[in-house]
Design an enzyme around this catalytic site. Structure first.
Site, PDB file in Angstrom:
ATOM      1  N   ASP A  76      -6.638   0.880   0.643  1.00 30.14           N
ATOM      2  CA  ASP A  76      -6.669   1.157   2.082  1.00 30.14           C
ATOM      3  C   ASP A  76      -8.050   0.748   2.602  1.00 30.14           C
ATOM      4  OD1 ASP A  76      -8.446   3.118   1.341  1.00 30.14           O
ATOM      5  OD2 ASP A  76      -7.527   4.682   2.569  1.00 30.14           O
ATOM      6  N   LYS A  87       0.837  -1.204   0.000  1.00 32.67           N
ATOM      7  CA  LYS A  87       0.000   0.000   0.000  1.00 32.67           C
ATOM      8  C   LYS A  87       0.874   1.258   0.000  1.00 32.67           C
ATOM      9  CE  LYS A  87      -2.140   1.787   3.589  1.00 32.67           C
ATOM     10  NZ  LYS A  87      -3.003   1.901   4.754  1.00 32.67           N
TER      11      LYS A  87
END
Ligand code: SF4
Length: 226
Positions: free
Chosen positions: A156, A138
């Site tokens: 996310d 991420k």
């Protein structure tokens, strides 16, 4: 006599909308119009500051990170600076962002690797970024995308929740959600798409109380409550 299985709310509702490949263009277009101001909320001036900000943003708010980095970046300008102070001092400087001991260790490990293997610069390739201590996919995706070197889609908590509610994925695991989204979202939109979902998640599609009645996606969303 056969007894039909109970139909789940989402399963039943899903039948009201078109397949995701037919909806994705409309979803992106409407969110783009709705959230023209959707950009990264972290403040940074160069790739090192970007990387540090994203690393610090784990499990805290962007507002807190910006407050901390405003002072931090005046004191730490180059990778060497993070290694020049005692670990305790770095921990104290980032303490408000939470899990500060682990973050301080990761920051130092990352800066050491940048100096030893990348001439003190932040690499652009995802496979290099994820080698840095404390940098997961991420974080790597955020850093790459903000530098104009997008190679994947940031997943996310908002992207995950909205992708599921919009019926764009049935997966739970972020890596599998990202894979589904990469197959669905046009490559030119990979950087923009997560920002749109993040801001829509913050403003409208709240985790506990989604405001479907004011949502521009309600006729494209299988989870709409209106
Ligand atoms: S219609 Fe409701 S559940 Fe669907 S995206 Fe909008 S707010 Fe979220």
């Amino acid at each position: 006599m056969a007894v039909s299985a109970p139909r789940s709310y989402v399963g039943e509702a899903r039948r009201r909308v078109a397949p995701k490949r037919e909806r994705i263009g409309g979803i992106i277009a409407r969110l783009t119009a709705e959230h023209q101001d959707a950009i990264i909320a972290l403040r940074f001036r160069d790739p090192i500051e970007l990387l540090v900000s994203v690393m610090l943003s784990a499990q805290t708010t962007d507002v807190t990170v910006n407050r901390v980095t405003e002072r931090l970046f005046r004191k730490y300008r180059r990778p060497e600076d993070y290694l020049a102070v005692p670990l305790k001092e770095l921990e104290a400087d980032i303490r408000p962002t939470g899990t500060f001991r682990q973050k301080a260790r990761n920051l130092r490990g990352t800066m050491r690797m940048l100096l030893e293997e990348y001439d003190g610069a932040v690499p652009e390739r995802l496979e290099d970024l994820v080698r840095l201590p404390g940098v997961g996919r991420k974080t790597a995706n955020v850093v790459a995308a903000e530098r104009g070197a997008t190679q994947g889609i940031v997943v996310d908590t908002h992207v995950r929740r909205l992708s599921q509610r919009l019926g764009l994925t049935r997966e739970q695991d972020p890596a599998k959600i990202e894979r589904d989204l990469m197959r669905l979202v046009p490559r030119a939109k990979w950087a923009r798409f997560p920002h749109l979902l993040i801001w829509h998640g913050r403003r409208v599609c709240d985790a506990r109380r989604p405001r479907c009645e004011e949502c521009v996606l309600r006729d494209l969303c299988p989870s709409s409550r209106v």
